[in-house]
Design a protein around this motif. Structure first.
Motif, PDB file in Angstrom:
ATOM      1  N   VAL A   9       5.133  16.467  -1.533  1.00 28.59           N
ATOM      2  CA  VAL A   9       4.294  15.320  -1.394  1.00 28.59           C
ATOM      3  C   VAL A   9       4.958  14.158  -1.584  1.00 28.59           C
ATOM      4  CG1 VAL A   9       2.034  14.339  -2.387  1.00 28.59           C
ATOM      5  CG2 VAL A   9       2.284  16.766  -2.602  1.00 28.59           C
ATOM      6  N   CYS A  10       5.273  13.327  -0.253  1.00 29.22           N
ATOM      7  CA  CYS A  10       6.162  12.454  -0.337  1.00 29.22           C
ATOM      8  C   CYS A  10       5.421  10.948  -0.107  1.00 29.22           C
ATOM      9  CB  CYS A  10       7.110  12.428   0.802  1.00 29.22           C
ATOM     10  SG  CYS A  10       8.388  11.183   0.851  1.00 29.22           S
ATOM     11  N   TYR A  11       5.481   9.941  -1.109  1.00 31.27           N
ATOM     12  CA  TYR A  11       4.639   8.770  -0.558  1.00 31.27           C
ATOM     13  C   TYR A  11       5.677   7.690  -0.202  1.00 31.27           C
ATOM     14  CZ  TYR A  11       0.346  10.675  -2.345  1.00 31.27           C
ATOM     15  OH  TYR A  11      -0.796  11.447  -2.499  1.00 31.27           O
ATOM     16  N   ILE A  28      -1.866  10.129  -8.612  1.00 27.47           N
ATOM     17  CA  ILE A  28      -1.725  11.371  -8.004  1.00 27.47           C
ATOM     18  C   ILE A  28      -1.627  12.433  -9.103  1.00 27.47           C
ATOM     19  CG2 ILE A  28      -0.275  12.774  -6.493  1.00 27.47           C
ATOM     20  CD1 ILE A  28      -1.681  10.041  -5.110  1.00 27.47           C
ATOM     21  N   SER A  49       8.103  11.283  -4.734  1.00 30.40           N
ATOM     22  CA  SER A  49       7.656  12.375  -4.213  1.00 30.40           C
ATOM     23  C   SER A  49       7.300  13.241  -5.405  1.00 30.40           C
ATOM     24  CB  SER A  49       8.870  13.417  -3.549  1.00 30.40           C
ATOM     25  OG  SER A  49       9.219  12.574  -2.215  1.00 30.40           O
ATOM     26  N   THR A  89       9.902   4.903  -2.413  1.00 30.11           N
ATOM     27  CA  THR A  89       9.540   6.225  -1.904  1.00 30.11           C
ATOM     28  C   THR A  89       9.315   6.857  -3.315  1.00 30.11           C
ATOM     29  OG1 THR A  89       9.501   8.157  -0.861  1.00 30.11           O
ATOM     30  CG2 THR A  89      11.709   7.335  -1.099  1.00 30.11           C
ATOM     31  N   LEU A 108       5.746   3.427  -0.338  1.00 31.81           N
ATOM     32  CA  LEU A 108       5.320   2.021  -0.607  1.00 31.81           C
ATOM     33  C   LEU A 108       5.754   0.910   0.283  1.00 31.81           C
ATOM     34  CD1 LEU A 108       3.669   0.388  -2.377  1.00 31.81           C
ATOM     35  CD2 LEU A 108       5.576  -0.059  -3.705  1.00 31.81           C
ATOM     36  N   ASN A 153       0.894  -1.120   0.113  1.00 31.78           N
ATOM     37  CA  ASN A 153      -0.139   0.066  -0.059  1.00 31.78           C
ATOM     38  C   ASN A 153       0.880   1.432  -0.061  1.00 31.78           C
ATOM     39  OD1 ASN A 153       0.368  -0.629   3.050  1.00 31.78           O
ATOM     40  ND2 ASN A 153      -0.353   1.291   3.259  1.00 31.78           N
ATOM     41  N   PHE A 154       0.215   2.323  -0.517  1.00 33.20           N
ATOM     42  CA  PHE A 154       1.013   3.793  -0.662  1.00 33.20           C
ATOM     43  C   PHE A 154       0.406   4.577   0.524  1.00 33.20           C
ATOM     44  CE2 PHE A 154       1.508   2.377  -4.960  1.00 33.20           C
ATOM     45  CZ  PHE A 154       2.747   2.795  -5.179  1.00 33.20           C
ATOM     46  N   ARG A 155       1.062   5.480   0.976  1.00 33.74           N
ATOM     47  CA  ARG A 155       0.733   6.367   2.108  1.00 33.74           C
ATOM     48  C   ARG A 155       1.558   7.414   2.138  1.00 33.74           C
ATOM     49  NH1 ARG A 155       3.432   6.529   6.785  1.00 33.74           N
ATOM     50  NH2 ARG A 155       4.867   5.163   7.458  1.00 33.74           N
ATOM     51  N   LEU A 156       0.824   8.569   2.442  1.00 31.60           N
ATOM     52  CA  LEU A 156       1.595   9.995   2.555  1.00 31.60           C
ATOM     53  C   LEU A 156       2.623   9.627   3.671  1.00 31.60           C
ATOM     54  CD1 LEU A 156      -0.732  12.708   1.913  1.00 31.60           C
ATOM     55  CD2 LEU A 156       1.143  12.350   0.913  1.00 31.60           C
ATOM     56  N   ILE A 188       2.435   7.669  -8.963  1.00 33.39           N
ATOM     57  CA  ILE A 188       2.653   9.285  -9.029  1.00 33.39           C
ATOM     58  C   ILE A 188       2.236   9.853 -10.264  1.00 33.39           C
ATOM     59  CG2 ILE A 188       5.012   9.637  -9.562  1.00 33.39           C
ATOM     60  CD1 ILE A 188       3.696  10.795  -6.323  1.00 33.39           C
TER      61      ILE A 188
END
Length: 166
Positions: A52-54, A110, A67, A65, A56, A4-7, A106
């Motif tokens: 905005v940095c995600y 996004i 951004s 990661t 995984l 899963n992706f998250r901030l 991304i």
């Protein structure tokens, strides 16, 4: 196993810094010194705060990661568009397409679907033996080159992600 992706949050800064250092070792060995290669916890915290940095993750383990640096932020890209940065995959994740998954997320989920951006940019070292070609295969077109004083020439690429945009 669930990915899963998250901030990223400020509390993730130590783990992000460690991931970046590990992931960028091969670039440093090539003599290419990206800023992310030397990111400490404070630099990672600043990056999380300003971009905005995600992350995984898979079952709680950090795989990678990516951004977006926004045009209105403190470190905008070259074209007034969201700029992809600090793409990193854990060396322990193996060759499982994680980098492509990060870029797809991304670019599509996004930038295109949430932010409705017509295009994105990214940069890499001209001297890198495979990254410029990899980005071109993904549909990126070179738009500029510049010397940022990092010991290499940076090539900037742009990818149109909403096809009605020219």
């Amino acid at each position: 196993m669930t990915q899963n992706f998250r901030l990223a949050q400020e509390a993730d800064a130590p783990a992000l810094a460690e991931l970046l250092r590990q992931a960028y070792v091969s670039n440093t060995e090539l003599g290419i010194h990206f800023a992310a290669a030397n990111a400490d916890t404070e630099a990672a915290k600043k990056h999380i705060t300003n971009n905005v940095c995600y992350l995984l993750e898979e079952d709680g383990k950090l795989l990678g990661t990516i951004s977006l640096r926004m045009p209105w932020g403190p470190n905008p890209g070259p074209a007034g568009l969201p700029h992809i940065g600090w793409l990193a995959v854990s060396p322990t994740a193996g060759k499982k397409g994680i980098g492509s998954r990060l870029l797809d997320f991304i670019e599509q989920d996004i930038a295109r679907d949430q932010l409705k951006c017509p295009a994105v940019t990214l940069g890499t070292a001209v001297e890198h033996p495979w990254l410029p070609q990899l980005y071109e295969k993904r549909g990126y077109k070179k738009i500029a080159e510049t010397d940022l004083g990092l010991g290499h020439i940076t090539a900037y690429f742009k990818k149109i992600i909403i096809k009605s945009f020219k």
